[in-house]
Design an enzyme around this catalytic site. Structure first.
Site, PDB file in Angstrom:
ATOM      1  N   HIS A 158       0.800  -1.230   0.000  1.00  0.00           N
ATOM      2  CA  HIS A 158       0.000   0.000   0.000  1.00  0.00           C
ATOM      3  C   HIS A 158       0.837   1.286   0.000  1.00  0.00           C
ATOM      4  CE1 HIS A 158      -3.493  -2.517   0.993  1.00  0.00           C
ATOM      5  NE2 HIS A 158      -2.786  -3.041   1.972  1.00  0.00           N
TER       6      HIS A 158
HETATM    7  O1  RIB Z   1      -4.797  -0.151   4.830  1.00  0.00           O
HETATM    8  C1  RIB Z   1      -3.420  -0.117   4.575  1.00  0.00           C
HETATM    9  C2  RIB Z   1      -2.763   0.923   5.431  1.00  0.00           C
HETATM   10  O2  RIB Z   1      -2.937   0.592   6.798  1.00  0.00           O
HETATM   11  C3  RIB Z   1      -1.250   0.982   5.219  1.00  0.00           C
HETATM   12  O3  RIB Z   1      -0.792   2.291   5.473  1.00  0.00           O
HETATM   13  C4  RIB Z   1      -0.717   0.039   6.259  1.00  0.00           C
HETATM   14  O4  RIB Z   1       0.607   0.386   6.676  1.00  0.00           O
HETATM   15  C5  RIB Z   1      -1.674   0.294   7.392  1.00  0.00           C
HETATM   16  O5  RIB Z   1      -1.209   1.432   8.095  1.00  0.00           O
END
Ligand code: RIB
Ligand code: CA
Length: 342
Positions: free
Chosen positions: A271
Site C-alpha cells: 500500500h
Molecule cells: O490499509 C493499509 C494501510 O494501513 C497501510 O498504510 C498500512 O501500513 C496500514 O497502516
C-alpha cells in the site's frame, strides 16, 4: 570533462557551463520538498526505503511518526530502522501522536507482527529521535516554508497533520499537496467491509485534513489492490543480492500472507509504497477529481470514504482519487531504487 572543457574557446566554455547550470537548477526546481508521516508498518518501511533511495527527486525533510499499525514507540523505532537501512541518518525522525483524536486506539499487529515488522530482526537503531514532537515540527516547518512548497506523504492515520491544522490552520499556506494512502471505494474495506485501516483508525483526523482545503490526492485500496506482488516480482527484488533487496523480500513475504489468504488473491499489496511511487512517477497512475466524504459516525460505516466517482451530486471536488496503476512499472521502479541501497 573539465580538462576537455579547458581546451574549448572561452565563449563555448561559457555556453557549456550555462547549459550545465540550467539543467541542474531545473532538476533542483523539480525536486519535491517532502515530509513523510508514517506508522511503520511493513509497507511503510518499503515506502521509506523507496523514498530515501530517491534523493534526486525527493528532498526528504523529515519523517514524522504516529501510532497506527503498532504503538508509537515501535512505529518510531521502525522509522529510525528504515532510515538506518537506507543510509540516510541525516533525516530527522520526530515522534508524534500516541493515539487518535477521539476514538479508542486500534492497531494492526495481527498483520504487521507485534514489533510492526515481521520477517526481519528488529533492534534498537544507532541514531535516536529528533528533539520535539512531530506536531510542533509540522507547525514550525509549514509556518515558515515558502508558500505552497512542501509536500506531505501520509502513510498512516492522519492524526499528526490534523492536530497541526487544529492548532495552526494557517499552515495550509506552506503545504503544496498532501498525498494519502487511505480509503476505499470500488474495492471495499480491509478492516471492515467498507473502511480502510488508516481512515478507520482516525476518521475524525481525516475529516480535519479533508476540510482544511489543502490539495489532496488519495491512493486508496482501489489502486493498491491492483498493484500486487507475484513470485516473479519478488524474485526480481531478491535478485538484487543486496541488503535492501533481502530485507524487503523478507518483509513482504511475511506481510502479504494475510491479504492473500483473506482475499484469495495471488499476491499482496504494498500500500504505502504506491504513495512514493506516485510522487516519483505519477504517469504510472490514473484517477480523477472527485468529491469525497468521510463517515465518522459510530456504526457499520464508521471510517468509510464515500466517493462520488460519477459526479452525481455535482458537489465540489475536494480530492484526486487514484483508481488504477501500472503494477509492473511500480515493481520495476521499486527494484531499480532498492538496487541503489546497500
Ligand atoms: O490499509 C493499509 C494501510 O494501513 C497501510 O498504510 C498500512 O501500513 C496500514 O497502516
Ligand atoms: Ca502505514
Amino acid at each position: 570533462m573539465y580538462r576537455y572543457a579547458q581546451k574549448l574557446p572561452r565563449l563555448l566554455r561559457s555556453l557549456l557551463l550555462l547549459t550545465l547550470m540550467t539543467a541542474t537548477s531545473a532538476q533542483a526546481a523539480d525536486r519535491i520538498d517532502l515530509i513523510i508521516d508514517t506508522d511503520p508498518g511493513a509497507d511503510d518501511v518499503v515506502a521509506l526505503l523507496l523514498a530515501l533511495a530517491s534523493p534526486q527527486e525527493l528532498n526528504v525533510l523529515a519523517l514524522t511518526t504516529v501510532a497506527g499499525n503498532v504503538r508509537l514507540d515501535k512505529t518510531s523505532r521502525n522509522a529510525r530502522l528504515a532510515r538506518e537501512w537506507a543510509g540516510r541518518e541525516e533525516v530527522p525522525v520526530y515522534a508524534g501522536a500516541p493515539k487518535p483524536l477521539m476514538r479508542t486506539p486500534i492497531y494492526a499487529d495481527n498483520i504487521h507482527g507485534k514489533e510492526g515488522m515481521a520477517g526481519v530482526t528488529v533492534y534498537e537503531p544507532q541514531k535516536g529521535l529528533a528533539k520535539g514532537n512531530a506536531v510542533d515540527y509540522l507547525i514550525d516547518t509549514l509556518k515558515t516554508a515558502r508558500p505552497h512548497s512542501i509536500t506531505i506523504a501520509m502513510l498512516g492515520p492522519q492524526t499528526n497533520l490534523a492536530l497541526a491544522l487544529i492548532q495552526a490552520p494557517e499552515i495550509v499556506e506552506g503545504i503544496k499537496e498532501v498525498v494519502i494512502m487511505g480509503g476505499a471505494h470500488f474495492n471495499g474495506g480491509n478492516i471492515t467491509p467498507v473502511a480502510e485501516f488508516n481512515l478507520f483508525a482516525d476518521p475524525q483526523a481525516a475529516e480535519v485534513v479533508l476540510k482544511s482545503g489543502v490539495k489532496l490526492t488519495y491512493l486508496p485500496l482501489d489502486v493498491t489492490h491492483k498493484i500486487l506482488t507475484s513470485d516473479a516480482r519478488l524474485k526480481q527484488i531478491a535478485a538484487l543480492n543486496n541488503g535492501a533487496g533481502k530485507r524487503v523480500g523478507d518483509i513482504l513475504n511475511e506481510y502479504i500472507k494475510a491479504d492473500m489468504e483473506h482475499y484469495g488473491i495471488p499476491g499482496g499489496p504494498v500500500h504505502d509504497a504506491t504513495v512514493i511511487a506516485y510522487l516519483l512517477k505519477p504517469e504510472l497512475f490514473s484517477g480523477r477529481a472527485v468529491n469525497v466524504v468521510i463517515d465518522s459516525r459510530e456504526g457499520p460505516t464508521f471510517g468509510q470514504t464515500i466517493v462520488d466517482w460519477y459526479d452525481g451530486l455535482k458537489a465540489p471536488k475536494n480530492a484526486v482519487w487514484i483508481e488504477s496503476g501500472d503494477a509492473q512499472g511500480f515493481f520495476d521502479l521499486l527494484t531499480q531504487r532498492l538496487a541503489r541501497l546497500k
